[in-house]
Write a protein that holds these residues in place. Structure first.
Motif, PDB file in Angstrom:
ATOM      1  N   LYS A 182      68.343 -11.439 -48.687  1.00 50.96           N
ATOM      2  CA  LYS A 182      67.602 -10.195 -48.515  1.00 50.96           C
ATOM      3  C   LYS A 182      68.488  -9.135 -47.854  1.00 50.96           C
ATOM      4  CE  LYS A 182      63.962 -12.254 -50.116  1.00 50.96           C
ATOM      5  NZ  LYS A 182      63.475 -11.971 -51.488  1.00 50.96           N
ATOM      6  N   THR A 183      67.974  -7.904 -47.858  1.00 48.75           N
ATOM      7  CA  THR A 183      68.660  -6.773 -47.224  1.00 48.75           C
ATOM      8  C   THR A 183      67.756  -6.172 -46.162  1.00 48.75           C
ATOM      9  OG1 THR A 183      69.833  -6.287 -49.279  1.00 48.75           O
ATOM     10  CG2 THR A 183      69.793  -4.562 -47.619  1.00 48.75           C
TER      11      THR A 183
ATOM     12  N   ASP B 190      72.308  -4.153 -44.445  1.00 45.35           N
ATOM     13  CA  ASP B 190      73.096  -5.373 -44.302  1.00 45.35           C
ATOM     14  C   ASP B 190      72.338  -6.518 -44.979  1.00 45.35           C
ATOM     15  OD1 ASP B 190      75.113  -7.087 -43.515  1.00 45.35           O
ATOM     16  OD2 ASP B 190      74.328  -7.381 -41.485  1.00 45.35           O
ATOM     17  N   VAL B 191      73.077  -7.455 -45.554  1.00 44.14           N
ATOM     18  CA  VAL B 191      72.434  -8.626 -46.147  1.00 44.14           C
ATOM     19  C   VAL B 191      72.234  -9.688 -45.066  1.00 44.14           C
ATOM     20  CG1 VAL B 191      73.314  -8.263 -48.480  1.00 44.14           C
ATOM     21  CG2 VAL B 191      74.695  -9.535 -46.830  1.00 44.14           C
ATOM     22  N   TYR B 192      71.203 -10.517 -45.251  1.00 44.54           N
ATOM     23  CA  TYR B 192      70.941 -11.570 -44.282  1.00 44.54           C
ATOM     24  C   TYR B 192      70.199 -12.701 -44.976  1.00 44.54           C
ATOM     25  CZ  TYR B 192      65.984 -10.274 -43.901  1.00 44.54           C
ATOM     26  OH  TYR B 192      64.664 -10.036 -44.171  1.00 44.54           O
TER      27      TYR B 192
ATOM     28  N   LEU C  73      74.775 -16.975 -36.770  1.00 43.12           N
ATOM     29  CA  LEU C  73      75.401 -16.256 -35.661  1.00 43.12           C
ATOM     30  C   LEU C  73      75.779 -14.829 -36.034  1.00 43.12           C
ATOM     31  CD1 LEU C  73      77.755 -19.050 -34.257  1.00 43.12           C
ATOM     32  CD2 LEU C  73      75.458 -18.422 -33.484  1.00 43.12           C
ATOM     33  N   ILE C  74      76.143 -14.598 -37.286  1.00 44.07           N
ATOM     34  CA  ILE C  74      76.601 -13.281 -37.704  1.00 44.07           C
ATOM     35  C   ILE C  74      76.093 -12.969 -39.107  1.00 44.07           C
ATOM     36  CG2 ILE C  74      78.712 -13.362 -36.316  1.00 44.07           C
ATOM     37  CD1 ILE C  74      80.250 -13.932 -38.937  1.00 44.07           C
ATOM     38  N   THR C  75      76.164 -11.708 -39.453  1.00 39.78           N
ATOM     39  CA  THR C  75      76.020 -11.204 -40.817  1.00 39.78           C
ATOM     40  C   THR C  75      77.210 -10.277 -41.056  1.00 39.78           C
ATOM     41  OG1 THR C  75      74.647  -9.371 -40.056  1.00 39.78           O
ATOM     42  CG2 THR C  75      73.493 -11.383 -40.785  1.00 39.78           C
ATOM     43  N   PRO C  76      77.424  -9.778 -42.252  1.00 39.76           N
ATOM     44  CA  PRO C  76      78.623  -8.949 -42.489  1.00 39.76           C
ATOM     45  C   PRO C  76      78.770  -7.755 -41.563  1.00 39.76           C
ATOM     46  CG  PRO C  76      77.682  -9.618 -44.574  1.00 39.76           C
ATOM     47  CD  PRO C  76      76.730 -10.077 -43.518  1.00 39.76           C
ATOM     48  N   GLN C  77      77.666  -7.146 -41.140  1.00 37.88           N
ATOM     49  CA  GLN C  77      77.750  -5.950 -40.300  1.00 37.88           C
ATOM     50  C   GLN C  77      77.723  -6.249 -38.808  1.00 37.88           C
ATOM     51  OE1 GLN C  77      78.756  -3.724 -43.038  1.00 37.88           O
ATOM     52  NE2 GLN C  77      78.118  -2.522 -41.268  1.00 37.88           N
ATOM     53  N   THR C  78      77.663  -7.520 -38.434  1.00 37.89           N
ATOM     54  CA  THR C  78      77.622  -7.870 -37.009  1.00 37.89           C
ATOM     55  C   THR C  78      78.888  -7.407 -36.307  1.00 37.89           C
ATOM     56  OG1 THR C  78      76.240  -9.804 -37.445  1.00 37.89           O
ATOM     57  CG2 THR C  78      77.448  -9.777 -35.369  1.00 37.89           C
ATOM     58  N   LEU C  79      78.726  -6.845 -35.113  1.00 35.04           N
ATOM     59  CA  LEU C  79      79.863  -6.356 -34.335  1.00 35.04           C
ATOM     60  C   LEU C  79      80.558  -7.525 -33.647  1.00 35.04           C
ATOM     61  CD1 LEU C  79      80.969  -3.490 -33.707  1.00 35.04           C
ATOM     62  CD2 LEU C  79      79.840  -3.690 -31.486  1.00 35.04           C
ATOM     63  N   LEU C  80      81.870  -7.602 -33.839  1.00 41.31           N
ATOM     64  CA  LEU C  80      82.687  -8.615 -33.164  1.00 41.31           C
ATOM     65  C   LEU C  80      83.677  -7.907 -32.248  1.00 41.31           C
ATOM     66  CD1 LEU C  80      83.453 -11.007 -36.169  1.00 41.31           C
ATOM     67  CD2 LEU C  80      81.594 -11.163 -34.523  1.00 41.31           C
ATOM     68  N   PHE C  81      83.979  -8.541 -31.126  1.00 47.79           N
ATOM     69  CA  PHE C  81      84.893  -7.929 -30.162  1.00 47.79           C
ATOM     70  C   PHE C  81      86.327  -8.348 -30.445  1.00 47.79           C
ATOM     71  CE2 PHE C  81      80.998  -8.163 -27.300  1.00 47.79           C
ATOM     72  CZ  PHE C  81      80.601  -6.895 -27.680  1.00 47.79           C
TER      73      PHE C  81
ATOM     74  N   GLU D  56      73.588 -18.873 -50.201  1.00 49.93           N
ATOM     75  CA  GLU D  56      73.557 -17.505 -49.669  1.00 49.93           C
ATOM     76  C   GLU D  56      74.788 -17.217 -48.813  1.00 49.93           C
ATOM     77  OE1 GLU D  56      69.534 -19.085 -50.468  1.00 49.93           O
ATOM     78  OE2 GLU D  56      71.194 -19.770 -49.214  1.00 49.93           O
ATOM     79  N   THR D  57      75.198 -18.202 -48.018  1.00 50.23           N
ATOM     80  CA  THR D  57      76.385 -18.046 -47.179  1.00 50.23           C
ATOM     81  C   THR D  57      77.624 -17.845 -48.038  1.00 50.23           C
ATOM     82  OG1 THR D  57      75.452 -19.385 -45.393  1.00 50.23           O
ATOM     83  CG2 THR D  57      77.853 -19.178 -45.475  1.00 50.23           C
ATOM     84  N   SER D  58      77.780 -18.695 -49.044  1.00 47.90           N
ATOM     85  CA  SER D  58      78.963 -18.602 -49.902  1.00 47.90           C
ATOM     86  C   SER D  58      79.005 -17.279 -50.645  1.00 47.90           C
ATOM     87  CB  SER D  58      78.964 -19.768 -50.902  1.00 47.90           C
ATOM     88  OG  SER D  58      79.017 -21.000 -50.223  1.00 47.90           O
ATOM     89  N   TRP D  59      77.842 -16.796 -51.069  1.00 50.02           N
ATOM     90  CA  TRP D  59      77.814 -15.516 -51.770  1.00 50.02           C
ATOM     91  C   TRP D  59      78.206 -14.380 -50.834  1.00 50.02           C
ATOM     92  CZ3 TRP D  59      75.656 -10.695 -51.830  1.00 50.02           C
ATOM     93  CH2 TRP D  59      75.716  -9.980 -53.039  1.00 50.02           C
TER      94      TRP D  59
END
Length: 791
Positions: A604-605, A626-628, A363-371, A502-505
């Motif tokens: 990956k980036t 961003d990593v994904y 659903l998200i990655t670190p750079q995903t925009l949240l409201f 990957e998620t935990s990292w």
């Protein structure tokens, strides 16, 4: 021939009589293994705490003669029974000699009992009478026929009385000499051999001079028997006589009491299994206690009474330190409560796992925009800690700043049972029926203890593998340690992979972005500080302050608060708990302090839109990396940046239906979805305004339909009779897509308002069942039932 049979029968008769007596009076074996004391040990075998046996005796039995000092064995055998290994429980020569000496003295000056007979008397204490002496002789023969000499001697040493509530040479060695009996000196061994003859009269803590004289008798007899030299006799005789008991260690009191309360009741079957080998490291325990006490002092002047600490070995999940409170004996602060097991609200410490689950589901990655705007979930409206909204924020920043609204939105999007099920599978045992928890679960609306919460973070540190924590070292490991004097606890059992590595990292890296409270202003001075992934939490009403952190080496949890639930302004995770967390990491991290987790190869980036964090569309103006997780993370392109065509003559926006035959220019604009567009516009954000759509075009434009914020869906509104109706108006509020700000409200099909979405609008309540509809300027609509009744 008859005489021979008579002689045989005569010789056989004693054996028959013994067998018959043995049948009717079997040996009470259970009396040879009395209830033991319990000793809690750390991972290296050091004593943490000891408890008296259920009958309030200090009794530390050994299960093997090899653990008992050879000096002590020699002293006791020489003094009490030189022919122990050569008789069958009774020594006739010794009995006759003792009888003659007692008759000459006209009083009992010596006994003729063997060690086996003495063991029989210790097993079944009786008055010293002639009939009881025969019973002891009978029991002694039974003992010799049942056990080996080594077993008899081991039982004997374990049951010797040493005055007061000290039973057995093991307890006496520990309490009088502060050492195991395997390490006794010659003088100490002679003392322990002498005392059992008259344990109360020769008690070292009461009559040391009497004990000294008794020791000399033992040493002289050993000298006469050729067991020691004259020099050894003199040196042993000069050894000091202890005049008091040594105090026993009182370490990790909460843990020790917890483990002894879990032990089964001692019986003859489990007597001797009194050693509880824990995973605790006394160095870590002492350091954690000291740092908690030191750092808590300034907080105690601000209404905070206590705290708790848990230190885990990250890889093995072994508990290295468990500090239940700052002071076990502080009655005013309820110091005997084990704060590592007390149920408390975890505040924001569960948020990383909501982000982890969202990342794991793509659903998200670190750079995903949240409201981060006002939202209503059937009457539940989450707000941030500072009661402010930011509009929009990246997932990385939302977690670092511990914002409530984005976390609740993610939780709601996944379904509330998703987090609940994850926590249960990850080892949180304190959660009850999932129906009891609403969306506030992610904000700390539940009860969790520090030990399980710290172990939960260890699952992140182990790259998504969750397993139970360990406090007890299993018996196999203990046996190996005894044989090899080294070893470690086995790998954790019941390991469950609940998150991708990957998620935990990714979450781990997100948890390192927050500025640490222990960082000095000069960056160059931070080189000696261990890198830590960490999170804080503050419960509602400032009742609990948390800070949990981990590295590849250690996972540490800190709770600060008051056991009575009283709040204090200083009880904030970042101010009260985090400094203690990093003081612990700095003090406890070893040579591997600067090692970090290895990035998974499958991670990956990619370039994403700098605004939305979504993969670039042709219309995105700027980008960032961003990593994904390939095959997991969403590949949906940015949908906020849109390409539009504007009629050069009229300035109106054209769609594909009305574009033919007109001259237009193209451009890129941000079109915000309804969830956030109206809030951004109302709160001063520079939201680009879309040109109005061509008025002559009849096509309904695509886009997000209005979101009704108030009134709340599935809510009954009541009209109070004691309050004028004009003071009970219901606010009408909705958020519309960024391509329009015009809004229309209809009640039961009749228009009741027309204007801008940001304009305040109110409905005078009318009892009944109604249908409320909101339509935006593009013709998109949303409806909900509205029930109003009189109270």
């Amino acid at each position: 021939m008859r005489k021979r049979w008579s002689l045989f029968a005569f010789c056989l008769m004693p054996f028959c009589l013994f067998a018959l007596a043995n049948w009717f009076f079997p040996l009470p074996k259970e009396k040879l293994q009395s209830l033991p004391s319990t000793v809690v040990l750390d991972r290296n075998g050091a004593w943490l705490r000891a408890f008296t046996s259920p009958d309030d005796m200090w009794r530390l039995p050994e299960t093997s003669l090899d653990a008992i000092s050879p000096r002590f064995q020699t002293a006791m055998l020489t003094y009490e029974d030189q022919w122990f290994y050569h008789h069958w429980g009774i020594n006739p020569v010794s009995l006759v000699s003792a009888t003659i000496d007692n008759l000459k003295a006209r009083r009992i000056v010596r006994g003729g009992s063997t060690i086996t007979m003495q063991l029989a008397r210790l097993m079944e204490p009786k008055d010293r009478t002639l009939p009881n002496k025969f019973i002891e002789m009978f029991r002694a023969i039974q003992l010799e026929l049942t056990y080996t000499k080594s077993e008899i001697l081991t039982f004997y040493f374990n049951m010797l009385p040493y005055g007061g509530n000290i039973v057995g040479s093991g307890a006496a060695a520990r309490l009088y000499f502060n050492k195991p009996q395997s390490a006794l000196s010659l003088g100490e061994a002679a003392l322990l051999a002498a005392i059992p003859n008259s344990p109360e009269r020769l008690r070292l803590d009461r009559f040391p001079e009497r004990a000294r004289k008794a020791r000399k008798k033992v040493l002289l007899r050993m000298k006469d028997a050729g067991k020691i030299s004259e020099q050894q006799l003199q040196e042993a005789g000069q050894e000091p006589i202890p005049t008091r008991r040594y105090p026993l260690p009182f370490k990790a009191p909460h843990l020790s009491r917890l483990l002894t309360s879990r032990q089964p009741s001692s019986t003859s079957e489990n007597a001797g299994n009194q050693w509880i080998h824990t995973t605790i490291d006394q160095r870590y325990q002492d350091t954690a206690e000291r740092i908690l006490q030191e750092r808590l002092r300034p907080l105690q002047r601000q209404g905070v009474s206590t705290g708790a600490v848990v230190v885990l070995d990250t890889k093995s999940r072994e508990v290295l330190a468990m500090v239940g409170s700052h002071d076990f004996f502080d009655k005013a602060s309820a110091g005997q409560v084990n704060g590592t097991l007390a149920l408390r609200s975890p505040g924001s410490t569960l948020k990383p796992f909501v982000y982890a689950l969202a990342i794991d589901k793509g659903l998200i990655t670190p750079q995903t925009l949240l409201f981060d705007v006002l939202v209503d979930y059937a009457g539940y409206t989450p707000i941030n800690y500072d009661e402010k909204f930011t509009g929009y924020v990246t997932a990385r920043e939302a977690l670092a700043r511990s914002l409530n609204v984005p976390a609740v939105n993610l939780y709601a999007k996944m379904g509330k049972n998703h987090l609940f099920g994850f926590l249960k599978h990850a080892g949180i045992s304190t959660l009850s029926d999932q129906e009891e928890y609403g969306l506030s679960l992610v904000l700390g609306g539940c009860g969790i203890n520090l030990l399980e919460l710290t172990n939960l973070y260890a699952g992140l540190a182990n790259m998504g593998e969750f397993a139970p924590y360990k406090i007890i070292v299993d018996s196999n490991t203990v046996n190996k340690k005894r044989e090899k004097t080294s070893g470690s606890a086995p790998a954790a059992s019941s390991v469950s992979r609940l998150l991708r590595p990957e998620t935990s990292w990714i979450v781990t890296e997100m948890l390192t972005t927050l500025k640490r409270p222990d960082f000095p202003e000069s960056f160059e001075r931070t080189g000696t500080m261990p890198k830590v992934a960490w999170k804080t939490g503050t419960s509602y009403g400032h009742r609990d302050a948390w800070s949990i952190g981990y590295s590849p080496e250690l996972t540490i949890g800190v709770w600060i608060g008051n056991f009575n639930g009283t709040g204090a302004p200083i009880l904030r995770g970042s101010e009260a708990a985090a400094p203690i967390l990093f003081a612990l990491f700095t003090a406890l991290s070893g040579e591997k302090a600067h090692q970090w987790f290895t990035e998974p190869t499958n991670l990956k980036t990619r370039l994403v839109c700098a605004l939305t964090g979504l993969p670039l569309s042709p219309y995105c103006l700027t980008s960032t990396s961003d990593v994904y997780i390939p095959g997991v993370s969403s590949v949906r392109e940015c949908h906020i940046h849109k390409n539009i065509q504007v009629d050069i003559a009229t300035g109106e926006r054209l769609c594909s239906s009305c574009r033919p035959g007109r001259q237009f220019r193209e451009g890129t604009i941000e079109v915000w979805p309804a969830e956030v567009a109206t809030w951004l516009s109302a709160n001063g954000f520079a939201v680009p305004q879309l040109p109005p759509h061509n008025a002559d075009c009849t096509r309904l434009l695509a886009g997000t339909q209005p979101i009704i914020l108030s009134p709340a869906r599935d809510t009954v509104y009541y009209i109070r009779s004691d309050v004028p109706v004009e003071y009970q108006k219901i606010r009408l509020s909705a958020s519309v897509s960024g391509d329009t700000q015009e809004i229309f409200w209809f009640l039961n099909g009749e228009l009741i308002f027309k204007g801008k979405a940001v304009d305040p609008t109110f409905l005078t309540p009318i009892a009944g069942k109604h249908e409320l509809t909101c339509i935006d300027g593009a013709g998109r609509s949303t409806s909900l039932p509205l029930i109003i009744t009189k109270r």
